[in-house]
Design a protein around this motif. Structure first.
Motif, PDB file in Angstrom:
ATOM      1  N   LYS A 288       8.491   0.537   4.094  1.00 38.25           N
ATOM      2  CA  LYS A 288       7.350   1.401   3.329  1.00 38.25           C
ATOM      3  C   LYS A 288       7.712   2.855   3.210  1.00 38.25           C
ATOM      4  CE  LYS A 288       2.495   2.647   4.204  1.00 38.25           C
ATOM      5  NZ  LYS A 288       1.290   2.541   5.291  1.00 38.25           N
ATOM      6  N   LYS A 289       8.321   3.649   4.083  1.00 34.06           N
ATOM      7  CA  LYS A 289       8.603   5.041   3.971  1.00 34.06           C
ATOM      8  C   LYS A 289       9.755   5.103   2.966  1.00 34.06           C
ATOM      9  CE  LYS A 289      10.666   8.704   6.715  1.00 34.06           C
ATOM     10  NZ  LYS A 289      11.156   9.131   7.871  1.00 34.06           N
ATOM     11  N   LEU A 290      10.559   4.068   2.847  1.00 30.30           N
ATOM     12  CA  LEU A 290      11.866   4.337   1.922  1.00 30.30           C
ATOM     13  C   LEU A 290      11.452   4.049   0.754  1.00 30.30           C
ATOM     14  CD1 LEU A 290      15.208   2.524   2.364  1.00 30.30           C
ATOM     15  CD2 LEU A 290      14.080   2.078   0.440  1.00 30.30           C
ATOM     16  N   VAL A 291      10.613   3.032   0.502  1.00 29.20           N
ATOM     17  CA  VAL A 291       9.897   2.911  -0.835  1.00 29.20           C
ATOM     18  C   VAL A 291       9.074   4.087  -1.321  1.00 29.20           C
ATOM     19  CG1 VAL A 291       8.600   1.300  -2.229  1.00 29.20           C
ATOM     20  CG2 VAL A 291       9.955   0.461  -0.881  1.00 29.20           C
ATOM     21  N   GLY A 292       8.362   4.635  -0.581  1.00 33.17           N
ATOM     22  CA  GLY A 292       7.577   5.723  -0.863  1.00 33.17           C
ATOM     23  C   GLY A 292       8.271   6.814  -1.325  1.00 33.17           C
ATOM     24  N   ALA A 293       9.699   7.143  -0.387  1.00 36.55           N
ATOM     25  CA  ALA A 293      10.452   8.292  -0.916  1.00 36.55           C
ATOM     26  C   ALA A 293      10.801   7.948  -2.473  1.00 36.55           C
ATOM     27  CB  ALA A 293      11.430   8.431   0.022  1.00 36.55           C
ATOM     28  N   LEU A 294      11.266   6.813  -2.607  1.00 38.44           N
ATOM     29  CA  LEU A 294      11.660   6.260  -4.049  1.00 38.44           C
ATOM     30  C   LEU A 294      10.763   6.748  -5.123  1.00 38.44           C
ATOM     31  CD1 LEU A 294      13.593   2.885  -3.163  1.00 38.44           C
ATOM     32  CD2 LEU A 294      14.793   5.195  -3.739  1.00 38.44           C
ATOM     33  N   VAL A 295       9.444   6.310  -4.839  1.00 36.09           N
ATOM     34  CA  VAL A 295       8.469   6.511  -5.630  1.00 36.09           C
ATOM     35  C   VAL A 295       8.318   8.247  -5.935  1.00 36.09           C
ATOM     36  CG1 VAL A 295       5.886   6.486  -6.153  1.00 36.09           C
ATOM     37  CG2 VAL A 295       7.345   4.455  -5.249  1.00 36.09           C
ATOM     38  N   GLY A 554     -18.216   5.741  -9.338  1.00 35.86           N
ATOM     39  CA  GLY A 554     -18.624   4.993  -8.265  1.00 35.86           C
ATOM     40  C   GLY A 554     -17.232   4.559  -7.161  1.00 35.86           C
ATOM     41  N   VAL A 555     -16.155   5.251  -7.528  1.00 37.94           N
ATOM     42  CA  VAL A 555     -14.946   4.961  -7.062  1.00 37.94           C
ATOM     43  C   VAL A 555     -15.064   5.491  -5.428  1.00 37.94           C
ATOM     44  CG1 VAL A 555     -12.522   5.031  -6.906  1.00 37.94           C
ATOM     45  CG2 VAL A 555     -13.460   4.384  -8.931  1.00 37.94           C
ATOM     46  N   ASP A 556     -14.951   4.728  -4.328  1.00 41.71           N
ATOM     47  CA  ASP A 556     -14.975   5.418  -3.141  1.00 41.71           C
ATOM     48  C   ASP A 556     -13.451   6.174  -2.551  1.00 41.71           C
ATOM     49  OD1 ASP A 556     -17.659   4.938  -2.198  1.00 41.71           O
ATOM     50  OD2 ASP A 556     -16.781   3.028  -2.623  1.00 41.71           O
ATOM     51  N   ALA A 557     -12.348   5.818  -2.926  1.00 38.48           N
ATOM     52  CA  ALA A 557     -10.909   6.079  -2.623  1.00 38.48           C
ATOM     53  C   ALA A 557      -9.967   5.460  -3.418  1.00 38.48           C
ATOM     54  CB  ALA A 557     -10.786   5.585  -1.058  1.00 38.48           C
ATOM     55  N   PHE A 558      -8.938   6.115  -2.973  1.00 39.04           N
ATOM     56  CA  PHE A 558      -7.524   5.608  -4.004  1.00 39.04           C
ATOM     57  C   PHE A 558      -6.589   5.333  -2.708  1.00 39.04           C
ATOM     58  CE2 PHE A 558      -9.888   8.783  -6.258  1.00 39.04           C
ATOM     59  CZ  PHE A 558     -10.012   8.255  -7.539  1.00 39.04           C
ATOM     60  N   ILE A 559      -5.554   4.206  -3.197  1.00 39.39           N
ATOM     61  CA  ILE A 559      -4.414   4.064  -2.515  1.00 39.39           C
ATOM     62  C   ILE A 559      -3.393   3.815  -3.282  1.00 39.39           C
ATOM     63  CG2 ILE A 559      -5.632   3.070  -0.182  1.00 39.39           C
ATOM     64  CD1 ILE A 559      -5.060   0.222  -1.169  1.00 39.39           C
ATOM     65  N   PRO A 560      -2.136   4.011  -2.798  1.00 38.42           N
ATOM     66  CA  PRO A 560      -0.971   3.713  -3.831  1.00 38.42           C
ATOM     67  C   PRO A 560      -0.429   2.220  -3.650  1.00 38.42           C
ATOM     68  CG  PRO A 560      -0.317   4.738  -1.709  1.00 38.42           C
ATOM     69  CD  PRO A 560      -1.775   4.650  -1.597  1.00 38.42           C
ATOM     70  N   LYS A 561       0.316   1.951  -4.875  1.00 39.25           N
ATOM     71  CA  LYS A 561       1.193   0.905  -4.792  1.00 39.25           C
ATOM     72  C   LYS A 561       2.389   1.258  -4.546  1.00 39.25           C
ATOM     73  CE  LYS A 561      -0.816  -2.117  -8.558  1.00 39.25           C
ATOM     74  NZ  LYS A 561      -0.452  -2.773  -9.888  1.00 39.25           N
ATOM     75  N   PRO A 562       3.140   0.326  -3.965  1.00 42.72           N
ATOM     76  CA  PRO A 562       2.960  -0.990  -3.917  1.00 42.72           C
ATOM     77  C   PRO A 562       2.435  -1.421  -2.294  1.00 42.72           C
ATOM     78  CG  PRO A 562       5.399  -0.455  -3.184  1.00 42.72           C
ATOM     79  CD  PRO A 562       4.662   0.868  -3.840  1.00 42.72           C
ATOM     80  N   PHE A 563       1.702  -2.392  -2.229  1.00 40.87           N
ATOM     81  CA  PHE A 563       0.845  -2.641  -1.209  1.00 40.87           C
ATOM     82  C   PHE A 563       1.836  -3.083   0.069  1.00 40.87           C
ATOM     83  CE2 PHE A 563      -3.324  -3.791  -3.334  1.00 40.87           C
ATOM     84  CZ  PHE A 563      -3.734  -2.542  -3.171  1.00 40.87           C
ATOM     85  N   PHE A 564       1.772  -2.477   1.228  1.00 41.59           N
ATOM     86  CA  PHE A 564       2.117  -2.948   2.305  1.00 41.59           C
ATOM     87  C   PHE A 564       1.081  -3.397   3.243  1.00 41.59           C
ATOM     88  CE2 PHE A 564       5.775  -0.349   0.684  1.00 41.59           C
ATOM     89  CZ  PHE A 564       6.762  -1.168   1.031  1.00 41.59           C
ATOM     90  N   MET A 654       2.901   9.160   6.406  1.00 36.03           N
ATOM     91  CA  MET A 654       2.387  10.142   5.305  1.00 36.03           C
ATOM     92  C   MET A 654       3.482  10.318   3.906  1.00 36.03           C
ATOM     93  SD  MET A 654       0.036  12.936   7.255  1.00 36.03           S
ATOM     94  CE  MET A 654       1.310  13.516   8.266  1.00 36.03           C
ATOM     95  N   PRO A 655       3.153  10.751   3.089  1.00 34.73           N
ATOM     96  CA  PRO A 655       4.130  10.988   1.897  1.00 34.73           C
ATOM     97  C   PRO A 655       4.804  12.233   2.147  1.00 34.73           C
ATOM     98  CG  PRO A 655       1.956  11.081   1.020  1.00 34.73           C
ATOM     99  CD  PRO A 655       1.822  10.607   2.458  1.00 34.73           C
ATOM    100  N   VAL A 656       5.707  12.614   1.495  1.00 37.78           N
ATOM    101  CA  VAL A 656       6.507  13.868   1.272  1.00 37.78           C
ATOM    102  C   VAL A 656       7.050  14.232   2.814  1.00 37.78           C
ATOM    103  CG1 VAL A 656       6.072  16.447   1.161  1.00 37.78           C
ATOM    104  CG2 VAL A 656       4.687  14.887  -0.318  1.00 37.78           C
TER     105      VAL A 656
END
Length: 721
Positions: A288-295, A554-564, A654-656
């Motif tokens: 998940k961390k690796l893919v997040g860094a690629l994104v 009316g959106v409460d939150a946001f989450i990123p793709k891809p889903f883990f 967390m990202p970054v």
């Protein structure tokens, strides 16, 4: 072959033997018989009719006798029978010859028909002649039989010789064929070696040409960022008082330095590969961390070129893998960077990660990088993985690069026991497929709160994404429905309410969908469900541009793709926990804990988690500053006063910058509170290894999610007075 030659030689010898021994004896006997018969027949006539030729008769008899003696001499040396036979014959011939000579003396002048002559020849000469004939017959019969015997043997030997000769001929033919075949093979081998040498020579020439072109390109590639670094440094010195211009110069220097470092790393990696010194590590890492860094790296690059960038994961839920994350990252960066580089504006880039197979403690994943860029010619694909190769000089000049990226990628994949394949069509696009094996770490299983009371709706135009999300949620015990567009989602919600099945607890809605986008879909669903349903926008893109509009819808939150699995689980735990915060728990907490005047730094990238944590902390009088990632938390800490924060609550994923790195950076910083400030990990990673990792990073404690209110306050009370 030697035996056949000897047999033939033996046959010839036997033939010679027949000719020179028994057969010759027979021949000499015939001569003697002829002479005897001639003398016996014509001597009386000569005696009677040649009264004046007695001397001639004697000469004839002597000559005949000499001939007979010669024949006897031959027979003595050639006869193979009993030598006595020759002696007896010789004696008989002597007696006959003497009788013949005597007749010439006794009967000289008498007539042929004289009674005395007749009686002499009939009684004396004839008896001796018969005796000679018998002796001759004995020798002749023996010699004739010997001739026949030897001839039979010769015939047998001849037959064997013929068989041997045929066999020899066949052997000679086979041997000749073998020699010719070997000669042909040697010629083919020589031709093949000549071709190999010629190919090697051509390859060497081509390699030299490629290296010359590479050095020429590298000279340009290295000089370009170097010129930028030198030039921007000079400009920066002249604008030290202009903060905006100085920042711009430093930003460009940083970018050029990273580009130069990338060039140098490529050359060094290729050198290590050629020397066999490039190693592959095996360590546990977070996919998940690796893919997040690629994104984080490639999404801004794609957006800058007005390209769509998407990462899709399907078919597996494993996040912790054993392998070499650095090399996996390097492979995917090379492929994604090329996809972005060689795809024009408005193009599409997609990274698809799926499971091939799984066996015990090992899993095989396939990484597919697709684009609809310029593609490659089929003839170039044969040389794609060769060092210093680029499609042509025009591509090299237009897009730059060292020509080493794909060679490095191929070698890295091979070192990791993987496989790489490519499909490409000019002006259509390219698809790289990389299959890599990974180990699966042994993890301790911990009890997780049940989520079987939640009802979730997933809305995404990507079927694979819907199916993957559905599988992950069902394994958590969640009831899941999914649809492929916004209109179906609105219809699904309305039908569920009208049929009395109840409202969905959570709706995950993709932002970018055709016809009806995620924001508009959320707005229409909110009109039916009211405030009770949690609506979350999911997207692979930066949603900051639509955040205000989405919240208004009316959106409460946001989450990123891809889903883990962990992302979904943490989100749903937050939803579940939010419903469990009742008035009694709040009143109990307020009565037992009071921290007025104290401030806490909270690092949490999930909006829902942050909202709940802030609400719980405010209940006991704590002030809270929130950071969305580890880097932001570090910056806020470094800019704070020595006693500003009483404690840091640090999320891990967390990202970054993750929580571990942020905690280490805080401890190693020059800040006055670096060594004293309490740092508490607050994460869903609740395994023993995760707790130890938090302590190793310099943290003081560990709070598992979902947050237990009493444990949270009790932990804070241990550090905040």
């Amino acid at each position: 072959m030697v035996s056949i030659t000897a047999s033939i030689w033996n046959i010839n010898k036997k033939i010679d033997y027949i000719v020179s021994h028994p057969y010759r004896v027979v021949s000499e006997i015939s001569k003697v018989q002829t002479a005897v018969a001639h003398n016996n027949r014509y001597l009386p006539i000569l005696l009677a009719d040649n009264e004046n030729n007695i001397d001639e008769i004697r000469d004839i008899l002597r000559a005949s006798r000499e001939k007979n003696q010669k024949s006897l001499e031959v027979m003595k040396t050639q006869y193979l029978g009993d030598p006595k036979d020759i002696i007896i014959l010789e004696a008989a011939l002597n007696d006959l010859d003497m009788a013949m000579l005597k007749s010439a003396d006794v009967f000289e002048g008498q007539k042929r028909d004289s009674q005395e002559v007749t009686q002499y020849f009939e009684h004396e000469i004839e008896a001796l002649r018969l005796h000679v004939e018998d002796d001759l017959k004995t020798i002749k019969d023996f010699s004739s039989n010997k001739v026949l015997e030897l001839r039979d043997r010769a015939d047998e030997s001849s037959q064997r010789a013929i068989v041997y000769a045929v066999a020899l001929g066949i052997l000679l033919l086979v041997f000749t064929f073998y020699l010719l075949r070997n000669e042909n093979s040697r010629n083919e081998e020589l031709n093949r070696r000549q071709e190999v040498l010629q190919d090697a020579l051509n390859s060497a020439k081509k390699a030299n040409d490629a290296k010359r072109a590479f050095l020429s390109r590298m000279s340009h590639e290295i000089r370009t960022p170097m010129n930028a670094i030198i030039g921007m440094t000079t400009i920066a010195f002249n604008y030290l008082d202009d903060q905006k211009r100085l920042t711009d110069c430093l930003s460009k220097i940083t970018f050029s330095s990273k580009h130069l470092l990338m060039l140098i790393n490529d050359v060094l990696d290729m050198s290590k590969i050629e020397d066999g010194k490039l190693n592959v590590n095996n360590e546990t890492f977070d996919l998940k961390k690796l893919v997040g860094a690629l994104v984080d790296i490639h999404y801004p690059q794609a957006i800058a070129k007005d390209q769509s960038f998407e990462v899709v994961i399907s078919g597996f839920e494993e996040e912790k893998l054993i392998g070499d994350p650095l090399r996996v990252n390097q492979i995917l960066i090379n492929l994604l960077s090329n996809a972005i580089k060689f795809t024009p504006k408005g193009g599409k880039i997609k990274l698809d990660i799926k499971k091939l197979r799984c066996r015990r403690d090992k899993i095989w994943l396939r990484f597919v990088v697709q684009d609809n860029g310029i593609g490659m010619k089929q003839e170039f694909l044969e040389h794609l993985y060769e060092p210093f190769e680029q499609a042509d000089n025009g591509v090299a000049k237009k897009y730059g690069g060292t020509g080493l990226g794909m060679a490095i990628t191929k070698n890295l994949v091979s070192l990791m026991d993987g496989a790489i394949n490519v499909k490409s069509e000019e002006n259509v696009g390219t698809s790289f497929s990389v299959d890599l094996p990974f180990g699966l770490p042994k993890t301790e299983v911990t009890a997780n709160p049940t989520l079987d009371e939640l009802k979730v709706l997933v809305v995404d135009d990507d079927r694979d994404c819907c199916e993957h999300t559905s599988i992950l949620l069902e394994k958590m015990g969640v009831y899941v429905d999914w649809v492929l567009n916004g209109y179906e989602a609105v219809g699904k919600v309305r039908t569920s309410l009208e049929s009395g099945q109840g409202c969905y607890d959570v709706c995950f809605i993709d932002w970018c969908m055709p016809d009806l986008n995620g924001v508009e879909t959320a707005k229409r669903i909110r009109e039916y469900v009211g405030p009770d349903t949690l609506i979350i926008i999911i997207s692979a893109y930066d949603w900051s541009a639509i955040e205000q509009q989405a919240r208004a819808a009316g959106v409460d939150a946001f989450i990123p793709k891809p889903f883990f699995a962990s992302t979904l689980y943490n989100t749903l735990l937050t939803v579940s926990q939010k419903g469990e915060l009742n008035i009694e728990a709040i009143e109990s907490a307020k009565a037992n804990y009071e921290f007025h005047g104290q401030k806490i730094l909270l690092a949490e990238d999930n909006d829902l988690n942050a909202e709940i944590a802030v609400e719980l902390l405010h209940l006991v009088g704590l002030e809270v500053d929130c950071a969305e990632n580890g880097q932001e938390a570090l910056d806020m800490f470094l800019q704070s006063a020595p006693d500003e924060y009483a404690l840091v609550l640090m999320d891990i994923q967390m990202p970054v910058m993750n929580g571990y790195d942020a905690a280490k950076a805080m401890r190693n910083s020059p800040h006055a509170a670096a060594s004293d400030i309490p740092i508490i990990a607050m994460t869903a990673n609740a395994f023993r290894d995760d707790v130890q990792a938090a302590l190793d990073a310099g943290m003081n404690g560990h709070l598992p999610k979902p947050i237990d209110v009493d444990v949270l306050y009790q932990t804070i009370a241990g550090y905040v007075k």
